[in-house]
Design a protein around this motif. Structure first.
Motif, PDB file in Angstrom:
ATOM      1  N   THR A  96     -60.608   8.305  69.565  1.00  0.00           N
ATOM      2  CA  THR A  96     -62.016   7.924  69.431  1.00  0.00           C
ATOM      3  C   THR A  96     -62.586   8.450  68.118  1.00  0.00           C
ATOM      4  OG1 THR A  96     -62.301   7.888  71.827  1.00  0.00           O
ATOM      5  CG2 THR A  96     -64.297   8.133  70.502  1.00  0.00           C
ATOM      6  N   LEU A  97     -62.252   9.689  67.774  1.00  0.00           N
ATOM      7  CA  LEU A  97     -62.743  10.264  66.528  1.00  0.00           C
ATOM      8  C   LEU A  97     -62.183   9.511  65.325  1.00  0.00           C
ATOM      9  CD1 LEU A  97     -64.605  12.532  65.605  1.00  0.00           C
ATOM     10  CD2 LEU A  97     -62.608  14.028  65.477  1.00  0.00           C
ATOM     11  N   LEU A  98     -60.924   9.152  65.369  1.00  0.00           N
ATOM     12  CA  LEU A  98     -60.305   8.390  64.285  1.00  0.00           C
ATOM     13  C   LEU A  98     -60.958   7.007  64.142  1.00  0.00           C
ATOM     14  CD1 LEU A  98     -58.098   8.668  62.171  1.00  0.00           C
ATOM     15  CD2 LEU A  98     -56.492   7.685  63.811  1.00  0.00           C
ATOM     16  N   GLU A  99     -61.276   6.365  65.262  1.00  0.00           N
ATOM     17  CA  GLU A  99     -61.982   5.073  65.221  1.00  0.00           C
ATOM     18  C   GLU A  99     -63.368   5.230  64.607  1.00  0.00           C
ATOM     19  OE1 GLU A  99     -61.879   3.840  69.325  1.00  0.00           O
ATOM     20  OE2 GLU A  99     -59.799   3.151  69.188  1.00  0.00           O
ATOM     21  N   ALA A 100     -64.050   6.311  64.950  1.00  0.00           N
ATOM     22  CA  ALA A 100     -65.374   6.577  64.368  1.00  0.00           C
ATOM     23  C   ALA A 100     -65.249   6.789  62.860  1.00  0.00           C
ATOM     24  CB  ALA A 100     -66.014   7.795  65.034  1.00  0.00           C
ATOM     25  N   PHE A 101     -64.222   7.526  62.431  1.00  0.00           N
ATOM     26  CA  PHE A 101     -63.984   7.714  60.992  1.00  0.00           C
ATOM     27  C   PHE A 101     -63.792   6.373  60.299  1.00  0.00           C
ATOM     28  CE2 PHE A 101     -61.805  12.157  61.465  1.00  0.00           C
ATOM     29  CZ  PHE A 101     -63.011  12.719  61.825  1.00  0.00           C
ATOM     30  N   GLY A 102     -62.992   5.505  60.900  1.00  0.00           N
ATOM     31  CA  GLY A 102     -62.735   4.191  60.309  1.00  0.00           C
ATOM     32  C   GLY A 102     -63.990   3.355  60.192  1.00  0.00           C
ATOM     33  N   LEU A 103     -64.816   3.358  61.234  1.00  0.00           N
ATOM     34  CA  LEU A 103     -66.060   2.582  61.195  1.00  0.00           C
ATOM     35  C   LEU A 103     -67.028   3.099  60.135  1.00  0.00           C
ATOM     36  CD1 LEU A 103     -66.670   1.911  64.985  1.00  0.00           C
ATOM     37  CD2 LEU A 103     -66.391   0.203  63.197  1.00  0.00           C
ATOM     38  N   VAL A 104     -67.190   4.411  60.048  1.00  0.00           N
ATOM     39  CA  VAL A 104     -68.084   4.975  59.038  1.00  0.00           C
ATOM     40  C   VAL A 104     -67.546   4.668  57.639  1.00  0.00           C
ATOM     41  CG1 VAL A 104     -69.029   7.118  58.066  1.00  0.00           C
ATOM     42  CG2 VAL A 104     -69.026   6.759  60.540  1.00  0.00           C
ATOM     43  N   ALA A 105     -66.234   4.776  57.449  1.00  0.00           N
ATOM     44  CA  ALA A 105     -65.637   4.474  56.138  1.00  0.00           C
ATOM     45  C   ALA A 105     -65.917   3.034  55.737  1.00  0.00           C
ATOM     46  CB  ALA A 105     -64.130   4.738  56.174  1.00  0.00           C
ATOM     47  N   VAL A 106     -65.696   2.100  56.648  1.00  0.00           N
ATOM     48  CA  VAL A 106     -65.895   0.683  56.339  1.00  0.00           C
ATOM     49  C   VAL A 106     -67.375   0.379  56.092  1.00  0.00           C
ATOM     50  CG1 VAL A 106     -65.770  -1.656  57.312  1.00  0.00           C
ATOM     51  CG2 VAL A 106     -63.791  -0.136  57.444  1.00  0.00           C
ATOM     52  N   ILE A 107     -68.246   0.867  56.961  1.00  0.00           N
ATOM     53  CA  ILE A 107     -69.679   0.574  56.810  1.00  0.00           C
ATOM     54  C   ILE A 107     -70.197   1.153  55.493  1.00  0.00           C
ATOM     55  CG2 ILE A 107     -71.985   1.051  57.737  1.00  0.00           C
ATOM     56  CD1 ILE A 107     -70.647   0.943  60.570  1.00  0.00           C
ATOM     57  N   SER A 108     -69.910   2.421  55.223  1.00  0.00           N
ATOM     58  CA  SER A 108     -70.412   3.028  53.978  1.00  0.00           C
ATOM     59  C   SER A 108     -69.767   2.391  52.755  1.00  0.00           C
ATOM     60  CB  SER A 108     -70.199   4.545  53.986  1.00  0.00           C
ATOM     61  OG  SER A 108     -68.828   4.875  54.073  1.00  0.00           O
ATOM     62  N   GLY A 109     -68.491   2.021  52.860  1.00  0.00           N
ATOM     63  CA  GLY A 109     -67.822   1.349  51.750  1.00  0.00           C
ATOM     64  C   GLY A 109     -68.421  -0.007  51.446  1.00  0.00           C
ATOM     65  N   LEU A 110     -68.684  -0.794  52.488  1.00  0.00           N
ATOM     66  CA  LEU A 110     -69.278  -2.116  52.286  1.00  0.00           C
ATOM     67  C   LEU A 110     -70.700  -2.020  51.734  1.00  0.00           C
ATOM     68  CD1 LEU A 110     -67.983  -4.054  55.423  1.00  0.00           C
ATOM     69  CD2 LEU A 110     -67.299  -4.388  53.033  1.00  0.00           C
ATOM     70  N   VAL A 111     -71.478  -1.071  52.239  1.00  0.00           N
ATOM     71  CA  VAL A 111     -72.837  -0.885  51.712  1.00  0.00           C
ATOM     72  C   VAL A 111     -72.767  -0.539  50.224  1.00  0.00           C
ATOM     73  CG1 VAL A 111     -74.860   0.642  51.777  1.00  0.00           C
ATOM     74  CG2 VAL A 111     -73.944  -0.312  53.901  1.00  0.00           C
ATOM     75  N   ASN A 112     -71.844   0.329  49.850  1.00  0.00           N
ATOM     76  CA  ASN A 112     -71.705   0.690  48.435  1.00  0.00           C
ATOM     77  C   ASN A 112     -71.296  -0.517  47.588  1.00  0.00           C
ATOM     78  OD1 ASN A 112     -71.563   3.039  46.455  1.00  0.00           O
ATOM     79  ND2 ASN A 112     -69.630   1.994  46.119  1.00  0.00           N
ATOM     80  N   ILE A 113     -70.339  -1.290  48.062  1.00  0.00           N
ATOM     81  CA  ILE A 113     -69.875  -2.466  47.320  1.00  0.00           C
ATOM     82  C   ILE A 113     -71.004  -3.483  47.144  1.00  0.00           C
ATOM     83  CG2 ILE A 113     -68.389  -4.505  47.502  1.00  0.00           C
ATOM     84  CD1 ILE A 113     -66.281  -2.612  48.813  1.00  0.00           C
TER      85      ILE A 113
END
Length: 190
Positions: free
Chosen positions: A92-109
């Motif tokens: 669950t923690l790893l999935e949360a890490f992945g979601l935060v990475a993708v969301i913050s990455g897309l917002v930055n892009i």
């Protein structure tokens, strides 16, 4: 009967410890490649969609600009990670890490096309809010969680408005919001 006990080490939080170790290795490789490995795989920025683009979308949370940046993130990461991993499980923690990475990455892009983003601070702020939300119960909201969210979000918004530095307060806010959402969702299931 021998009353002496052997002291042993345990890999108590595999996701947390592995993430910290990989981040350290990524920084070491960056030093050897004069930062080109970090630019290529461990920072996210607007570029044509490719395999490397997807690696950066997830991998930017592993990249850090220097040892001070890494140590700043890993101090809280290693403090909160084992607690959250024990409560919610490594997957669950790893999935949360992945979601935060993708969301913050897309917002930055999307919103900051000329800026590269790297580091685990978004994850750390997600973990701070998620830890404060760990006491959520049906029909009850802990005042400590409300205070953490208000102080945290208020300080990040103030810093975003008044200070111009190389720190992405928006990423911290995204991490905090994700932590609140994950905390609500995870604790409502129980």
């Amino acid at each position: 009967m021998d009353s002496k006990r052997k002291l042993s080490f345990t890999y108590n939080a595999p996701v947390t410890l592995s993430f910290a170790l990989v981040s350290l290795i990524v920084l070491g490789v960056a030093k050897l490649t004069h930062g080109s490995s970090t630019h290529m795989f461990f920072s996210v920025y607007r570029s044509p969609i490719s395999v490397a683009w997807f690696v950066r979308l997830f991998g930017h949370v592993l990249g850090h600009s220097n040892m001070t940046h890494l140590a700043g993130n890993m101090t809280l990461f290693l403090l909160l990670g084992p607690i959250l991993e024990d409560k919610y499980g490594g997957r669950t923690l790893l999935e949360a890490f992945g979601l935060v990475a993708v969301i913050s990455g897309l917002v930055n892009i999307i919103f900051f096309p000329g800026t590269a983003l790297l580091g685990a601070s978004g994850l750390v702020f997600m973990m701070i809010i998620l830890a404060s939300a760990s006491d959520l119960r049906r029909g009850e909201i802990p005042i400590s969680m409300i205070l953490v969210i208000c102080i945290y979000l208020g300080s990040e918004i103030w810093t975003m408005i008044t200070v111009h530095d190389n720190i992405s307060q928006l990423t911290h806010i995204i991490g905090g919001v994700c932590g609140a959402v994950f905390g609500g969702m995870l604790n409502s299931r129980k």
